[in-house]
Write an enzyme that holds these catalytic residues in place. Sequence first.
Site, mmCIF file in Angstrom:
data_model
loop_
_atom_site.group_PDB
_atom_site.id
_atom_site.type_symbol
_atom_site.label_atom_id
_atom_site.label_comp_id
_atom_site.label_asym_id
_atom_site.label_seq_id
_atom_site.Cartn_x
_atom_site.Cartn_y
_atom_site.Cartn_z
ATOM 1 N N HIS A 62 -17.608 28.125 -27.774
ATOM 2 C CA HIS A 62 -17.116 27.998 -28.853
ATOM 3 C C HIS A 62 -16.455 26.413 -29.483
ATOM 4 O O HIS A 62 -16.686 26.084 -30.496
ATOM 5 C CB HIS A 62 -15.829 29.047 -29.108
ATOM 6 C CG HIS A 62 -16.175 30.378 -29.496
ATOM 7 N ND1 HIS A 62 -15.549 31.558 -28.964
ATOM 8 C CD2 HIS A 62 -17.226 30.850 -30.271
ATOM 9 C CE1 HIS A 62 -16.261 32.768 -29.314
ATOM 10 N NE2 HIS A 62 -17.433 32.238 -29.947
ATOM 11 N N ASP A 86 -16.885 37.460 -34.730
ATOM 12 C CA ASP A 86 -15.777 37.484 -33.788
ATOM 13 C C ASP A 86 -14.325 36.312 -34.149
ATOM 14 O O ASP A 86 -13.329 36.837 -33.635
ATOM 15 C CB ASP A 86 -16.146 37.269 -32.285
ATOM 16 C CG ASP A 86 -16.926 35.909 -31.998
ATOM 17 O OD1 ASP A 86 -16.264 34.812 -32.164
ATOM 18 O OD2 ASP A 86 -18.183 35.855 -32.150
ATOM 19 N N ASP A 138 -25.678 38.330 -46.265
ATOM 20 C CA ASP A 138 -26.765 37.844 -45.405
ATOM 21 C C ASP A 138 -26.554 36.294 -45.510
ATOM 22 O O ASP A 138 -26.584 35.876 -46.543
ATOM 23 C CB ASP A 138 -28.273 38.398 -46.023
ATOM 24 C CG ASP A 138 -29.315 38.080 -45.167
ATOM 25 O OD1 ASP A 138 -29.224 36.644 -44.885
ATOM 26 O OD2 ASP A 138 -29.817 38.895 -44.725
ATOM 27 N N ASP A 156 -24.077 30.324 -35.769
ATOM 28 C CA ASP A 156 -23.584 31.462 -34.586
ATOM 29 C C ASP A 156 -24.331 32.607 -34.796
ATOM 30 O O ASP A 156 -23.706 33.601 -34.750
ATOM 31 C CB ASP A 156 -22.117 31.443 -34.759
ATOM 32 C CG ASP A 156 -21.730 32.054 -33.542
ATOM 33 O OD1 ASP A 156 -22.381 32.209 -32.266
ATOM 34 O OD2 ASP A 156 -20.437 32.370 -33.301
ATOM 35 N N SER A 157 -25.714 32.314 -34.552
ATOM 36 C CA SER A 157 -26.689 33.651 -34.756
ATOM 37 C C SER A 157 -26.627 34.352 -33.281
ATOM 38 O O SER A 157 -26.463 33.776 -32.250
ATOM 39 C CB SER A 157 -27.955 33.077 -34.974
ATOM 40 O OG SER A 157 -28.454 32.252 -34.134
ATOM 41 N N ASP A 159 -29.785 36.388 -30.791
ATOM 42 C CA ASP A 159 -31.246 35.806 -30.583
ATOM 43 C C ASP A 159 -32.184 36.092 -31.485
ATOM 44 O O ASP A 159 -31.822 37.140 -32.418
ATOM 45 C CB ASP A 159 -31.862 36.538 -29.054
ATOM 46 C CG ASP A 159 -30.628 35.974 -27.869
ATOM 47 O OD1 ASP A 159 -30.359 34.986 -27.992
ATOM 48 O OD2 ASP A 159 -30.085 36.796 -27.248
ATOM 49 N N PRO A 163 -32.034 41.657 -36.848
ATOM 50 C CA PRO A 163 -31.641 40.752 -37.998
ATOM 51 C C PRO A 163 -31.302 39.474 -37.886
ATOM 52 O O PRO A 163 -31.205 38.682 -38.794
ATOM 53 C CB PRO A 163 -30.120 41.446 -38.339
ATOM 54 C CG PRO A 163 -30.224 43.063 -37.490
ATOM 55 C CD PRO A 163 -31.135 42.741 -36.239
#
Length: 282
Positions: A62, A86, A138, A156-157, A159, A163
């Site tokens: 982060h 998060d 989205d 901040d995806s 893998d 989606p």
Amino acid sequence: MVQWFEERLYDDFSALYRVGSVVYQDKSEHQDLIIFDHDRFGRILALDSIVQLTTSDEFIYHEMMSHLPILAHGAARRVLIIGGGDGGVLRHCLMHKSVEQVTLVEIDQSVIDLSLEYLPMISAGAYDDPRANVIITDGAKFVAETDEKFDVIIIDSTDPVGPGRVLFDPSFYKSVVGCLTEQGVVVTQSGVPLWEPESSKLTHDGLKPLVADFGFTRAPVPTYVGGDMLLGWGCKSPAVRQTPVEELRKRYADSGIVTKFYTPDVHVGAFALPPSYLTHLG
């Protein structure tokens, strides 16, 4: 009876975590989510059987995802986060008093709700900050349709499976770059190069042709299987990455922010990568 959580990222390798107690488990519309406690790593959040964060080392990822691009830019006012429900990246971005607004676009409201209930230490009140603008939609759709511009965009995806795959597509990167201001910076989660080179390859091939300056930084997160994680970097101006370390030190000191991993010297060194991390890029 001892319960184990199995993280299986690869067909020929898996990691086992002894579960102290399951805090929450459910399958939402978009993903399978579990939160559990572990003696060594603290509280763990996993999506679709893949560990996303632990309270023992989340600060590494982060901090590098947020402070590095914001301090490199030097005058970031508007930040966009794609994913990150998060709240960890959101929390660190809002530490910068110069940032006027952080827009967080998360596809799954349940990730935010459950993180607030069971992992409140990650966001640490960030969602209550009036500068936080949360949009449930989205991320790919948002950047394709919005007219807004941002100084820093943080992807901040997960893998590139399920989606999260669309957040590695060239068309997505094109939309992202179109949302950047003149000196704008984008950073993106790009996987572990020695174990999953396809992630950084997708970032390289999709983002590099669209920006004046492209590269990778590294974030060594112990609970991400395979060691160092690469964070893709793209900027409309090569000058941003070339900010002298002395200037980075001044910006960092002026911010008053206290970090556990990021420093201006770590910032500069993070762009230096072993050749083996890059050979698959061609």
